[in-house]
Design a protein around this motif. Sequence first.
Motif, short mmCIF file in Angstrom:
data_model
loop_
_atom_site.label_atom_id
_atom_site.label_comp_id
_atom_site.label_asym_id
_atom_site.label_seq_id
_atom_site.Cartn_x
_atom_site.Cartn_y
_atom_site.Cartn_z
N ALA A 1 -24.63 20.37 -96.44
CA ALA A 1 -25.53 20.27 -97.58
C ALA A 1 -26.93 20.68 -97.16
O ALA A 1 -27.39 20.32 -96.09
CB ALA A 1 -25.54 18.84 -98.10
N CYS B 1 -29.72 18.51 -95.26
CA CYS B 1 -29.12 17.32 -94.66
C CYS B 1 -28.74 17.65 -93.22
O CYS B 1 -28.04 18.61 -92.97
CB CYS B 1 -27.89 16.89 -95.45
SG CYS B 1 -27.11 15.43 -94.76
N THR C 1 -27.31 15.41 -91.16
CA THR C 1 -26.41 14.37 -90.65
C THR C 1 -25.33 14.98 -89.77
O THR C 1 -24.67 15.93 -90.16
CB THR C 1 -25.76 13.62 -91.83
OG1 THR C 1 -26.77 13.08 -92.63
CG2 THR C 1 -24.86 12.52 -91.31
N CYS D 1 -21.30 15.41 -94.75
CA CYS D 1 -21.35 14.05 -94.28
C CYS D 1 -20.78 13.14 -95.37
O CYS D 1 -20.46 13.59 -96.47
CB CYS D 1 -22.79 13.65 -93.95
SG CYS D 1 -23.85 13.47 -95.39
ZN LIG Z 1 -25.05 15.39 -95.87
#
Ligand SMILES: [Zn+2]
Length: 68
Positions: A31, A34, A36, A47
């Motif tokens: 994404a 993001c 993560t 994630c």
């Molecule tokens: Zn994410």
Amino acid sequence: MNVMDERFRGAQVRSLPRPNKRFAAGRVCAAPGCGTKLSMYNKWRYCWQHEPVHSYVPRGRRKSRAAA
Ligand SMILES: [Zn+2]
């Protein structure tokens, strides 16, 4: 405190008999914005926050929108 880290990593690598399917390590969520990190065992590209629901149903049975 790098010694502990090294030891842990070494031990982990050695003790793992045969990991399941592993994916590239150090991946991050696909994404945008993001960062993560994804687990090696996570076969999804997102994630837990961004991945679409797939393996579980949030609550009970979900109605498909009957009324359109
Ligand atoms: Zn994410």
